[in-house]
Every structure is written in C-alpha cells, then in structure tokens.
Write a protein that holds these residues in place. Structure first.
Motif, mmCIF file in Angstrom:
data_model
loop_
_atom_site.group_PDB
_atom_site.id
_atom_site.type_symbol
_atom_site.label_atom_id
_atom_site.label_comp_id
_atom_site.label_asym_id
_atom_site.label_seq_id
_atom_site.Cartn_x
_atom_site.Cartn_y
_atom_site.Cartn_z
ATOM 1 N N VAL A 41 -3.952 1.183 9.454
ATOM 2 C CA VAL A 41 -5.314 1.433 8.980
ATOM 3 C C VAL A 41 -6.365 0.706 9.810
ATOM 4 N N ALA A 42 -5.937 -0.063 10.816
ATOM 5 C CA ALA A 42 -6.895 -0.646 11.750
ATOM 6 C C ALA A 42 -7.455 0.421 12.688
ATOM 7 N N GLY A 43 -6.752 1.549 12.811
ATOM 8 C CA GLY A 43 -7.221 2.664 13.622
ATOM 9 C C GLY A 43 -7.985 3.651 12.767
ATOM 10 N N ALA A 44 -8.881 4.407 13.398
ATOM 11 C CA ALA A 44 -9.726 5.341 12.653
ATOM 12 C C ALA A 44 -8.920 6.437 11.970
ATOM 13 N N PHE A 45 -7.853 6.927 12.628
ATOM 14 C CA PHE A 45 -7.028 7.959 12.020
ATOM 15 C C PHE A 45 -6.356 7.420 10.755
ATOM 16 N N GLY A 46 -5.642 6.307 10.889
ATOM 17 C CA GLY A 46 -4.920 5.741 9.753
ATOM 18 C C GLY A 46 -5.846 5.382 8.608
ATOM 19 N N PHE A 47 -6.995 4.796 8.946
ATOM 20 C CA PHE A 47 -7.947 4.453 7.898
ATOM 21 C C PHE A 47 -8.438 5.699 7.185
ATOM 22 N N SER A 48 -8.817 6.718 7.949
ATOM 23 C CA SER A 48 -9.440 7.905 7.361
ATOM 24 C C SER A 48 -8.521 8.609 6.375
ATOM 25 N N VAL A 49 -7.254 8.841 6.762
ATOM 26 C CA VAL A 49 -6.364 9.584 5.868
ATOM 27 C C VAL A 49 -5.960 8.732 4.665
ATOM 28 N N SER A 50 -5.729 7.441 4.884
ATOM 29 C CA SER A 50 -5.299 6.568 3.789
ATOM 30 C C SER A 50 -6.439 6.327 2.809
ATOM 31 N N HIS A 51 -7.629 6.097 3.331
ATOM 32 C CA HIS A 51 -8.788 5.866 2.477
ATOM 33 C C HIS A 51 -9.138 7.126 1.696
ATOM 34 N N ALA A 52 -9.080 8.280 2.354
ATOM 35 C CA ALA A 52 -9.391 9.541 1.669
ATOM 36 C C ALA A 52 -8.422 9.781 0.514
ATOM 37 N N PHE A 53 -7.154 9.463 0.740
ATOM 38 C CA PHE A 53 -6.151 9.676 -0.305
ATOM 39 C C PHE A 53 -6.413 8.777 -1.511
ATOM 40 N N THR A 54 -6.602 7.490 -1.290
ATOM 41 C CA THR A 54 -6.801 6.571 -2.417
ATOM 42 C C THR A 54 -8.154 6.784 -3.085
ATOM 43 N N ASP A 55 -9.135 7.256 -2.304
ATOM 44 C CA ASP A 55 -10.445 7.536 -2.889
ATOM 45 C C ASP A 55 -10.345 8.708 -3.861
ATOM 46 N N ALA A 56 -9.525 9.721 -3.492
ATOM 47 C CA ALA A 56 -9.340 10.889 -4.346
ATOM 48 C C ALA A 56 -8.315 10.637 -5.448
ATOM 49 N N ARG A 57 -7.367 9.754 -5.181
ATOM 50 C CA ARG A 57 -6.281 9.460 -6.130
ATOM 51 C C ARG A 57 -6.164 7.945 -6.320
ATOM 52 N N PRO A 58 -7.121 7.306 -6.995
ATOM 53 C CA PRO A 58 -7.079 5.842 -7.147
ATOM 54 C C PRO A 58 -5.830 5.349 -7.872
ATOM 55 N N GLU A 59 -5.247 6.207 -8.698
ATOM 56 C CA GLU A 59 -4.024 5.816 -9.398
ATOM 57 C C GLU A 59 -2.847 5.653 -8.454
ATOM 58 N N ALA A 60 -2.984 6.152 -7.217
ATOM 59 C CA ALA A 60 -1.890 6.063 -6.250
ATOM 60 C C ALA A 60 -1.634 4.634 -5.777
ATOM 61 N N TRP A 61 -2.559 3.716 -6.038
ATOM 62 C CA TRP A 61 -2.315 2.326 -5.652
ATOM 63 C C TRP A 61 -1.063 1.778 -6.335
ATOM 64 N N ALA A 62 -0.731 2.301 -7.506
ATOM 65 C CA ALA A 62 0.492 1.847 -8.188
ATOM 66 C C ALA A 62 1.728 2.179 -7.359
ATOM 67 N N SER A 63 1.732 3.342 -6.725
ATOM 68 C CA SER A 63 2.845 3.725 -5.851
ATOM 69 C C SER A 63 2.809 2.937 -4.547
ATOM 70 N N LEU A 64 1.605 2.732 -4.016
ATOM 71 C CA LEU A 64 1.481 1.981 -2.766
ATOM 72 C C LEU A 64 1.940 0.533 -2.938
ATOM 73 N N GLU A 65 1.761 -0.017 -4.121
ATOM 74 C CA GLU A 65 2.219 -1.385 -4.370
ATOM 75 C C GLU A 65 3.737 -1.504 -4.307
ATOM 76 N N LYS A 66 4.440 -0.386 -4.484
ATOM 77 C CA LYS A 66 5.901 -0.371 -4.327
ATOM 78 C C LYS A 66 6.314 -0.088 -2.888
ATOM 79 N N LEU A 67 5.530 0.741 -2.205
ATOM 80 C CA LEU A 67 5.922 1.214 -0.885
ATOM 81 C C LEU A 67 5.503 0.283 0.252
ATOM 82 N N LEU A 68 4.269 -0.164 0.227
ATOM 83 C CA LEU A 68 3.752 -0.913 1.366
ATOM 84 C C LEU A 68 4.492 -2.219 1.647
ATOM 85 N N PRO A 69 4.944 -2.972 0.633
ATOM 86 C CA PRO A 69 5.693 -4.190 0.946
ATOM 87 C C PRO A 69 7.000 -3.922 1.708
ATOM 88 N N LEU A 70 7.492 -2.696 1.639
ATOM 89 C CA LEU A 70 8.722 -2.328 2.359
ATOM 90 C C LEU A 70 8.410 -1.651 3.680
#
Length: 398
Positions: free
Chosen positions: A225-254
């Motif tokens: 997400v330091a790059g514009a591509f990674g930031f844009s798609v990841s931010h757009a997803f969580t902005d539209a689906r804020p509840e997805a942070w619950a899934s990201l809290e399981k995935l990102l640490p791995l």
C-alpha cells in the motif's frame, strides 16, 4: 504520495502476437451465491490466426471522426514510424494491441513499451522532463493516486480530447486528458494444488486461514500500500466494505506485500505463496491459462474492485501525432477488441466476451452492480492516506 522507485524491466521493439488461442471464460453467479471465474479451452474459429475476427480498416479513421483528422494521420507518417510508451502493462497484454495498431497504421514500425512499476511510470517521466527531456509519447498506468498527482502538475500532459469520447461512457474520462484504456477487476488467486478448500472472497479466505494459521503464515500476498496501485485498490475496498477489516485482521498478520501483480502470480504459482488477493486480473488471465491448472482465480464475492487503466499523452511527446492515433485506437471498437484479447478488460459497448475476451459488462452481469467497487481517479487527502497505510501496515506480517 511518492513511492520509492523500484526495479525497471526494460522492453523495446515491436511486440508480436502470441500464437496461443485464448480460452473462453464463463462466470456463474446465482443470486446471493459465490462469484467465480472458470476458464475453459477454446479452439477459436477453425484454427484462424489470433485476432483474425478483428477486422481493421487500414490507414483509415472511423467515419464519425472530424475531417481534419486526416491531418493527424499525415503528420504521423512524417514522425519516423516510432512510438514510445511508458507503462506498467505486461507484454502479453500489449501484444494484440500492437499487432492490430500496426495493421491499421502500417508505417508505425517500432513500438517500444517498457514495463515499469505503477508509480515509476510517472517518477521516470518527471525525472527526465526535469533534465534533458523524456522520450515517452504515451503513458499507461492503473495507479489513480499517481495519475492524480501527475495530472495536476503543470506541463506534464498534452491537452487532447479524443474523438472516441462520444462513443464511450462518461466514466471513460478519468481526469482531464486521461482516459480509460481498460477497466480491470481485482481478483483472488491461489495455488490449486496446495489450497484444498477453495476461497471465494476475502472473508472466505480469512475463514480458511483461521483454521490453520501455521500453514498460511507468510504464505498470503497482497499489494504494497506504499505504492499508488496497492493503496488505491485496498483503500477503495475497505472504504466500500468497512466491515472487511475483520477479515483483514486475520489475513494481514500472515501476509507479505509485493510491488507487482507479476511477482505475486509467479510466487503463488511456485508455491512460495499459497494465495493472494487484490491481484489485477489483466496479467493473471494469461498466467492462469498457461499454468496447467496449478493457478486458479476468482472474483471476490464480498466486493470486486475494478481499477481503470489510464492512458494519456506526454506534454512533450516526440511523436505527438502517432501518440494521438494510438490513444484513439485503444479507445475505438477495433482497439477495445484487441485490449480484451490481450487479457485486459474492455468496457466499450458492443465488444463481445468471446474467444477469451473479457468485458466489464460481463463482469457486472456475473457479480451484480452492487458487488462492483469502481475506483475513482481522485486524490485521497494525505492525512487519510497516512491513517489507512498506518493501520494496514500495522497489521501486516513482517
């Protein structure tokens, strides 16, 4: 937001068409069910040369172009038959586009298209423009933040209104003088020989890894997400689906971040990673075809991000007329068929999703309007960028 420059993979010369026939892809989605992508073999039209059904009007502009367009064509003929493109687009995606563009304008003998990281397209041009000048004619990247930053600078883009805009939806104009070459969905990819329970989306993948986190530790990839591509798609997803942070809290640490879809695809295919999410379908489609069933791909059933791939002409393009011809071509019906053949996603009405061609309309039909998350080419405020990246990177495994 400026990312650190990364490795350049140079390419120069005329791209040639691949001899492989594209597969048909079919996506089935029952109401409320899982969106998935199935790639099946297609033989084409009786073994014809790839692209044979894309009839090109050689040397001619479409009839609805203004009469003065003949002057653009004449000027291009005097520019030496060369075109230079700075892009983050894979050569397999470019091959049918270059093939058909050169069928249409046969005097363009040499197309050079280097393969840079999404942000580096702009960093390189800005660096060159500040010194001796840049050889870039056309810029192509799907990094909205970087495009927005570049476009707002004075003297970076040539003012140009394509005659194709009258045939395209309003969403084709991403920024002043920046148009959408394709609208590519983000996908979830996985190694089908190593992942036995097939994920269907972010929540599905999070539920799978939660059952066996040891196996998946360090084996999940996402975009940096330091790059514009990674930031844009990841931010757009969580902005539209804020509840997805619950899934990201399981995935990102791995997980581990990568700076390109190509790297993610190769590492998932090799087994270094087991799965990856927010991977551009454009470069993924050909890799899935070539993997012999080892690599699989699905759209996310909890939200499919669609990222436009912007195209614009450099302000001091050495071959401005040829750059205009190319820009208009990729927006035209002829060009959009070639765009789709190469694995990118066409969005122009009337382009059929056959012989491996992928269309935005087919995606929407498959996953439903409410499940499509379109990324806008608007600059996110710096404080919002910092808040998001701090939260994301704070979760990410190291």
């Amino acid at each position: 937001m400026t990312a650190t420059p990364r490795r350049i993979v140079p390419y120069a010369g005329q791209a040639t068409a691949t001899a492989q026939h594209r597969r048909l892809f079919r996506t089935a989605l029952a109401l409320g069910a899982v969106a998935s992508l199935a790639l099946v073999s297609a033989c084409g039209s009786g073994g014809e040369e790839p692209g044979a059904d894309n009839v090109i009007q050689s040397g001619k502009a479409p009839s609805y172009y203004p009469a003065a367009y003949k002057d653009v064509i004449a000027a291009s003929k005097k520019e030496g038959g060369t075109l230079t493109i700075y892009s983050n687009t894979d050569q397999e995606n470019w091959a049918p586009i270059f093939r058909d563009f050169q069928k249409k304008y046969s005097w363009v003998k040499k197309i050079s298209a280097n393969n840079l990281d999404s942000d580096e397209v702009f960093q390189r041009v800005l660096s060159e423009q500040a010194t001796s000048g840049s050889p870039a004619d056309v810029l192509v990247s799907n990094a909205p933040q970087a495009w927005a930053d570049f476009a707002e600078r004075s003297g970076t883009l040539m003012p140009y209104k394509s005659p194709e805009l009258a045939k395209l939806p309003a969403s084709a104009t991403l920024l002043p003088n920046v148009y959408s070459m394709s609208m590519d969905p983000m996908s979830l990819i996985y190694n089908s020989s190593l992942v036995k329970e097939k994920p269907t989306g972010l929540k599905s993948l999070a539920d799978i890894v939660a059952k066996d986190p040891g196996t998946y530790k360090g084996k999940i990839t996402t975009r940096d997400v330091a790059g514009a591509f990674g930031f844009s798609v990841s931010h757009a997803f969580t902005d539209a689906r804020p509840e997805a942070w619950a899934s990201l809290e399981k995935l990102l640490p791995l997980g581990k971040a990568e700076s390109s879809s190509g790297t993610q695809l190769e590492k998932v295919l090799s087994g270094e990673y087991l799965a990856g999410f927010f991977v551009s379908a454009g470069p993924a489609y050909p890799k899935v075809e070539q993997s012999g069933g080892l690599l699989d791909l699905t759209f996310l059933d909890d939200g499919t991000v669609v990222l436009p791939r912007g195209v614009g002409i450099a302000a001091k393009a050495p071959h401005p007329a040829t750059a205009k011809l190319f820009t208009d071509f990729v927006l035209s019906a002829e060009g959009q068929r070639a765009v789709a053949e190469g694995g990118l996603t066409s969005y122009r009405d009337g382009i059929e999703a056959t012989d491996g061609r992928h269309t935005y309309q087919e995606l929407v039909k498959a996953v439903g309007d409410k499940n499509v998350i379109d990324v806008k080419y608007t600059k996110v405020p710096d404080d919002e960028v910092k808040t998001f990246t701090t939260r994301w990177d704070g979760l990410l495994g190291r």
